[in-house]
Design a protein around this motif. Sequence first.
Motif, PDB file in Angstrom:
ATOM      1  N   LEU A 126       0.823  -1.208   0.000  1.00  0.00           N
ATOM      2  CA  LEU A 126       0.000   0.000   0.000  1.00  0.00           C
ATOM      3  C   LEU A 126       0.860   1.262   0.000  1.00  0.00           C
ATOM      4  O   LEU A 126       0.474   2.277  -0.591  1.00  0.00           O
ATOM      5  CB  LEU A 126      -0.958  -0.008   1.192  1.00  0.00           C
ATOM      6  N   THR A 127       2.016   1.201   0.614  1.00  0.00           N
ATOM      7  CA  THR A 127       2.949   2.343   0.590  1.00  0.00           C
ATOM      8  C   THR A 127       3.427   2.585  -0.841  1.00  0.00           C
ATOM      9  O   THR A 127       3.516   3.740  -1.294  1.00  0.00           O
ATOM     10  CB  THR A 127       4.135   2.093   1.542  1.00  0.00           C
ATOM     11  N   ARG A 128       3.693   1.504  -1.569  1.00  0.00           N
ATOM     12  CA  ARG A 128       4.070   1.644  -2.979  1.00  0.00           C
ATOM     13  C   ARG A 128       2.909   2.233  -3.786  1.00  0.00           C
ATOM     14  O   ARG A 128       3.113   3.090  -4.652  1.00  0.00           O
ATOM     15  CB  ARG A 128       4.492   0.283  -3.541  1.00  0.00           C
ATOM     16  N   ARG A 129       1.702   1.761  -3.492  1.00  0.00           N
ATOM     17  CA  ARG A 129       0.523   2.294  -4.191  1.00  0.00           C
ATOM     18  C   ARG A 129       0.379   3.789  -3.910  1.00  0.00           C
ATOM     19  O   ARG A 129       0.096   4.579  -4.806  1.00  0.00           O
ATOM     20  CB  ARG A 129      -0.742   1.545  -3.760  1.00  0.00           C
ATOM     21  N   LEU A 130       0.569   4.167  -2.652  1.00  0.00           N
ATOM     22  CA  LEU A 130       0.438   5.568  -2.264  1.00  0.00           C
ATOM     23  C   LEU A 130       1.437   6.444  -3.023  1.00  0.00           C
ATOM     24  O   LEU A 130       1.097   7.533  -3.478  1.00  0.00           O
ATOM     25  CB  LEU A 130       0.636   5.707  -0.747  1.00  0.00           C
ATOM     26  N   ALA A 131       2.659   5.953  -3.195  1.00  0.00           N
ATOM     27  CA  ALA A 131       3.667   6.709  -3.955  1.00  0.00           C
ATOM     28  C   ALA A 131       3.216   6.891  -5.410  1.00  0.00           C
ATOM     29  O   ALA A 131       3.347   7.983  -5.981  1.00  0.00           O
ATOM     30  CB  ALA A 131       5.013   5.990  -3.901  1.00  0.00           C
ATOM     31  N   ALA A 132       2.665   5.831  -6.008  1.00  0.00           N
ATOM     32  CA  ALA A 132       2.189   5.914  -7.397  1.00  0.00           C
ATOM     33  C   ALA A 132       0.999   6.868  -7.504  1.00  0.00           C
ATOM     34  O   ALA A 132       0.909   7.668  -8.449  1.00  0.00           O
ATOM     35  CB  ALA A 132       1.806   4.526  -7.902  1.00  0.00           C
ATOM     36  N   LEU A 133       0.087   6.811  -6.537  1.00  0.00           N
ATOM     37  CA  LEU A 133      -1.080   7.709  -6.537  1.00  0.00           C
ATOM     38  C   LEU A 133      -0.639   9.163  -6.404  1.00  0.00           C
ATOM     39  O   LEU A 133      -1.162  10.046  -7.086  1.00  0.00           O
ATOM     40  CB  LEU A 133      -2.026   7.350  -5.384  1.00  0.00           C
ATOM     41  N   THR A 134       0.334   9.402  -5.537  1.00  0.00           N
ATOM     42  CA  THR A 134       0.831  10.761  -5.320  1.00  0.00           C
ATOM     43  C   THR A 134       1.475  11.305  -6.599  1.00  0.00           C
ATOM     44  O   THR A 134       1.226  12.460  -6.984  1.00  0.00           O
ATOM     45  CB  THR A 134       1.836  10.782  -4.147  1.00  0.00           C
ATOM     46  N   ALA A 135       2.259  10.478  -7.271  1.00  0.00           N
ATOM     47  CA  ALA A 135       2.891  10.902  -8.527  1.00  0.00           C
ATOM     48  C   ALA A 135       1.832  11.212  -9.587  1.00  0.00           C
ATOM     49  O   ALA A 135       1.923  12.225 -10.300  1.00  0.00           O
ATOM     50  CB  ALA A 135       3.844   9.817  -9.025  1.00  0.00           C
ATOM     51  N   GLU A 136       0.818  10.355  -9.680  1.00  0.00           N
ATOM     52  CA  GLU A 136      -0.251  10.580 -10.659  1.00  0.00           C
ATOM     53  C   GLU A 136      -1.012  11.858 -10.343  1.00  0.00           C
ATOM     54  O   GLU A 136      -1.359  12.632 -11.238  1.00  0.00           O
ATOM     55  CB  GLU A 136      -1.204   9.375 -10.675  1.00  0.00           C
TER      56      GLU A 136
END
Length: 198
Positions: A126-136
């Motif tokens: 989920l931390t990896r997902r959060l990083a991807a969401l933040t970049a998007e």
Amino acid sequence: MEKRRKVANPLALAVLAELLVEPMHPYEIGRRLKEHGKDRNIKYNRGSLYMVVEQLKKAGFLTEQETLRDTQRPERTVYALTGEGRHEFHDWMRELVAEPRQEYPHFGVALSLLSALPPAEAAELLTRRLAALTAETEEIRADVRATQEGGVPWVFLVEEEYRLAVLEAECRFVTKLIGSLEQPEYVRAWQEIFGRHT
């Protein structure tokens, strides 16, 4: 209640919308969809676009207006919206805008099964997902800002504003979920249920 549509592909709705402006051939429709950023919300390729145009024609929503011939390019058929096509567009839009419908995103499936993952692994994923969401989110903000500075009226960016709102809500949700997964009580409970099977 959701109506059964003769052509239910969301690409069909986008094609009808483009033809509200003026008659055109499928290549031009595709160019405008891309130019207007609709390819970010609707998946399609040239083949699927031509197939949807044919389906709309068979359903009576489009008619062939003319066939253009010149020596430089292949023959091109220009399509126009019929009265029935115009009605279908407005009816479908009213339904989609006014009536919420249950959608089944992949992330929802993953969340429904999240307890099967060890808490530390789930939190790391989920931390990896959060990083991807933040970049998007940052990318969309920059695109919206640049587009607005280019003079595009806000209404043509409303789907991007919606995407931003959804991404921001998901970021808040994922951040909270990561914290919950790291709570010692949850880790202990997970180990009691799943620990003996790992």
